[in-house]
Scaffold this active site. Structure first.
Site, PDB file in Angstrom:
ATOM      1  N   GLU A 243       0.522  -0.827  -0.330  1.00  0.00           N
ATOM      2  CA  GLU A 243       0.189   0.121  -0.021  1.00  0.00           C
ATOM      3  C   GLU A 243       1.134   1.369   0.774  1.00  0.00           C
ATOM      4  O   GLU A 243       0.418   2.667  -0.722  1.00  0.00           O
ATOM      5  CB  GLU A 243      -0.531   0.304   1.283  1.00  0.00           C
ATOM      6  N   SER A 377       0.310   7.278   8.965  1.00  0.00           N
ATOM      7  CA  SER A 377       0.631   9.227   8.881  1.00  0.00           C
ATOM      8  C   SER A 377       1.936   8.747   8.930  1.00  0.00           C
ATOM      9  O   SER A 377       3.139   8.532   8.843  1.00  0.00           O
ATOM     10  CB  SER A 377       0.172   9.349  10.211  1.00  0.00           C
ATOM     11  N   GLU A 379       4.385  10.701  10.556  1.00  0.00           N
ATOM     12  CA  GLU A 379       4.770  10.488  11.564  1.00  0.00           C
ATOM     13  C   GLU A 379       5.124   8.966  11.770  1.00  0.00           C
ATOM     14  O   GLU A 379       6.212   8.911  12.297  1.00  0.00           O
ATOM     15  CB  GLU A 379       4.161  11.180  12.593  1.00  0.00           C
TER      16      GLU A 379
END
Lengths: 392, 389
Positions: A243, A377, A379
């Site tokens: 992904e 995310s 981060e």
């Protein structure tokens, strides 16, 4: 070191260009780009890919895939993006299909793969929950075994295209006694099953793509479980790497940047085009230079996959940099639209509004904010890189 | 499509890596840099014996016939150890210009001497007022009989103290900033009227400012007035080469910083366990990967004669400058007080990266060239190529 294409690859590139020239026509392009007709547009486009035998290039040939080399897959994707054609909607053909092919039973393969290949079923992804976002493994949706059925209770959120989906692939909790990564099971659930409700979520971009999906005593036959109970995290993880690689959308950013440059050339401020504005030129070339680097980072990753290495945690860096580039391009495109970027076009024609790309510019800008959030995310990608690449 | 090295290239890389690990420890490097002219003539002879000085030269002149990938490997490995020997000025600039621009007699006379390690060279192209603009040349050359006589000043000439022969760019016609009218001359450092003032750069290498007062040139390199066109490809290749040097330095600096953060403890734990620091190190890693990717792009497109070669080189030079600043600054910060000292090699790496940014034009300068190149419309491109024709 050699990045040239050989004769065979050049011939393949020609074939791809010819197919796209003929098949990606104005009619299907118009339907795909209008949110109201997007579903039919995507089905029409995917049908053309299916008839050409190119719906699932990455599947094994026995299931209807291709025997393309890594280079050929790269060529196909680059050309597709250059022509502005979309990828097939990923939830079925790219995501759940990979898990079914790798870990599903023969019955599951026979039942689901042909329908995905022919775009008969739309799929959506049931991973995130209201309490489990980047910390995906803390998911709580329960599946309790009752005879030959699991009984599902809980909810999934940020579910793209749940409003169109015939099936949802879900991570559910079958055991909460051990580590949180253990006790997760991978289930395929028919969206028509009683007890499922879909609530649309309005988003800042003005599109409807996200939903919340509720499960209230939803009964799912055990035969719809992928692999073993409690091993769902392992199956899901292999998907996450893939992904992330596809989220980078490097080839699509190249096209977007070329378009952006021409748009900027057409905007005149005080007698000078935006390209002649040194501050704009600085920002535009910052993105282009970064994109040129990431393009080769992807090629390096593909070259190592071609030699048999698995794509690994480096995919996190590609996701991180690829999405930052997408967002920078979207931001610049909105800036090119100037004060029109604050307008809502609604039903007005471009000639009535006085601008033809401002509406898509602001919508894509807001939609694009999601890219640094989904797929883990950015981060979290930094955490993964720190841990698995840098060994911290 | 592949990014693999040939067997010969692997051998070159391994032998340089071995040399660096055996000869370029922290104290060893300090000893070398403190020598006359800032490098070891013993090392230089060793380079000659190992064949490294011959790699970029044509086989006809006793060279190895290497290409951009070979030069990249050499410079990258040198960068890891901050090797002080003047490979760039002598082999790549001086030797590169001889190889591509000089007549056969000069090539036969001097290239074998470079390969054997006997001859040190330099390229003097900068002037006090020129900053990064290589057409800004005020040094003049006038013809007297069959001789050319040079007058003017050249600045920041790398290896200008050790060089026995130099190639000097001077104006033979046209106005300041004109591309046409620049001519390259071979000048002997012992000529009458040739004066050099040497000094050290922050990374330890030696540079010189030259004053030329009625210096008679030994020879013209290439055709009179064509100097700019002759310099351009050598400067482009040298840009890529110094970026490879920077890449090696960045890789070494990232490794040092990572190691330090894994071992240095504060608040009872390794500082590398703090997320604020981890994310900064990921940024350093990402910056280095960007440089590596553009590096491969630049050498592959150059080697393959691809249309994208010029754009790739410019992108590489910009990214190297910016990434060098980021990695250098973060490396000092993450080393804390120790990063401020001369007791670690951190500062030396940072200084080398900063010098490389300025060589042949800094990141801002190259980004402007990049913008000019990519923002040309297709119709303007047509006009430009018809002008060129």
């Amino acid at each position: 070191m050699d990045t040239r294409l050989n004769e065979e690859d050049l011939a393949f590139q020609k074939e791809v260009r010819q197919f796209l020239t003929e098949s990606w026509d104005d009619e299907v392009r118009a339907r795909c780009s209008n949110p109201a007709t997007m579903k039919e547009g995507a089905e029409e486009w995917q049908d053309r890919l299916y008839k050409k035998g190119w719906m699932a290039p990455h599947w094994p040939v026995e299931h209807g895939g291709t025997d393309w080399s890594v280079t050929q897959k790269f060529i196909y994707n680059s050309e597709r993006a250059t022509f502005g054609a979309p990828e097939a909607v990923p939830f079925g053909v790219t995501m759940v299909a990979s898990v079914i092919i790798d870990y599903g039973s023969d019955e599951q393969k026979a039942k689901f793969l042909p329908r995905i290949l022919q775009s008969d079923d739309w799929w959506c992804q049931g991973y995130s929950e209201p309490g489990a976002g980047s910390d995906l493994a803390s998911l709580k949706t329960r599946a309790d075994l009752d005879g030959n059925e699991y009984v599902i209770n809980g909810s999934k959120i940020w579910t793209t295209y749940a409003q169109y989906a015939d099936w949802i692939f879900c991570l559910v909790r079958t055991d909460s006694s051990g580590r949180k990564q253990e006790g997760i099971t991978f289930l395929l659930i028919d969206m028509k099953t009683p007890g499922i409700t879909v609530r649309p979520i309005d988003t800042i971009d003005g599109f409807h793509h996200l939903n919340e999906v509720f499960f209230d005593n939803v009964r799912v036959p055990v035969e719809n479980r992928i692999g073993e109970e409690g091993k769902g995290w392992t199956y899901a993880k292999s998907l996450l790497v893939q992904e992330r690689l596809s989220i980078a959308e490097v080839a699509d950013s190249k096209r977007a940047l070329t378009e952006l440059r021409e748009l900027a050339r057409g905007e005149v401020n005080g007698g000078k085009t935006l390209l002649e504005d040194p501050l704009f030129a600085k920002r535009l070339t910052d993105v282009e230079i970064e994109l040129m680097a990431v393009e080769f980072t992807e090629l390096r990753a593909l070259a190592s996959i071609a030699e048999g290495d698995e794509p690994g945690p480096e995919s996190s860096l590609l996701k991180l940099q690829g999405t930052e580039i997408q967002q920078a391009i979207q931001e610049l495109r909105m800036d090119v639209a100037g004060y029109y970027s604050g307008t809502l076009q609604g039903d007005l024609g471009a000639d009535q509004l006085g601008h033809d790309f401002a509406d898509s510019a602001q919508k894509n800008f807001f939609r694009g904010r999601a890219a640094s959030i989904y797929g883990g995310s950015n981060e979290v990608q930094k955490n993964i890189t720190a841990k698995y690449v840098l060994g911290l | 499509m592949n990014f693999n090295l040939s067997e010969e290239q692997n051998l070159i890389r391994d032998s340089i890596a071995r040399f660096v690990s055996e000869n370029y420890g922290f104290d060893q490097r300090n000893t070398v840099v403190a020598m006359d002219h800032g490098f070891s003539t013993e090392h230089w002879q060793q380079f000659a014996e190992l064949g490294w000085l011959s790699i970029p030269f044509a086989e006809a002149h006793g060279g190895f016939g290497g290409g951009p990938v070979d030069t990249m490997l050499i410079m990258q490995e040198f960068g890891r150890g901050l090797v002080a020997e003047p490979y760039l000025p002598t082999v790549l600039l001086f030797g590169g210009l001889l190889q591509t621009a000089a007549d056969a007699a000069l090539q036969e006379k001097y290239i074998p001497k470079i390969i054997s390690g006997e001859l040190q060279g330099a390229f003097a192209y900068l002037e006090r007022q020129s900053r990064y603009e290589m057409t800004d040349i005020a040094t003049t050359a006038r013809q007297e009989g069959s001789n050319w006589v040079l007058n003017g000043e050249k600045t920041v000439v790398l290896n200008g103290g050790a060089a026995q022969k130099l190639i000097v760019a001077a104006r033979t016609s046209g106005e300041q900033f004109d591309r046409a009218g620049i001519t390259l001359f071979l000048v002997d450092a012992g000529s009458n009227g040739f004066k050099s003032t040497t000094y050290r750069m922050t990374d330890g290498q030696e540079a010189a400012n030259l004053t030329l007062s009625d210096v008679t040139a030994e020879a013209v390199i290439g055709t009179t007035g064509d100097g700019h066109a002759l310099m351009a490809p050598i400067i482009a290749a040298a840009c890529t080469a110094v970026c490879a040097n920077a890449l090696g330095a960045m890789e070494a600096l990232n490794a040092l910083t990572l190691e330090y953060c894994k071992t240095r403890e504060q608040f009872g734990v390794a500082i590398g366990s703090f997320q604020a620091l981890q994310h900064r190190m990921v940024d350093m890693f990402g910056a280095c990967e960007n440089v590596k990717s553009l590096m491969y792009r630049a050498v592959c497109t150059a080697q393959e004669g691809d249309d994208d070669a010029q754009r790739s080189m410019l992108a590489l030079k910009v990214m190297t400058g910016r990434a060098g600043r980021l990695i250098g600054g973060e490396a000092i910060q993450l080393h804390g007080g120790m990063g401020m000292t001369d007791e670690l090699s951190v500062g030396f790496f940072v200084k080398r990266l900063m010098i490389i940014n300025t060589l042949f034009g800094d990141a801002d300068y190259h980004q402007q060239l990049f913008a000019k190149l990519v923002n040309v419309s297709s119709s303007e491109q047509g006009e430009q190529s018809s002008e060129a024709a």
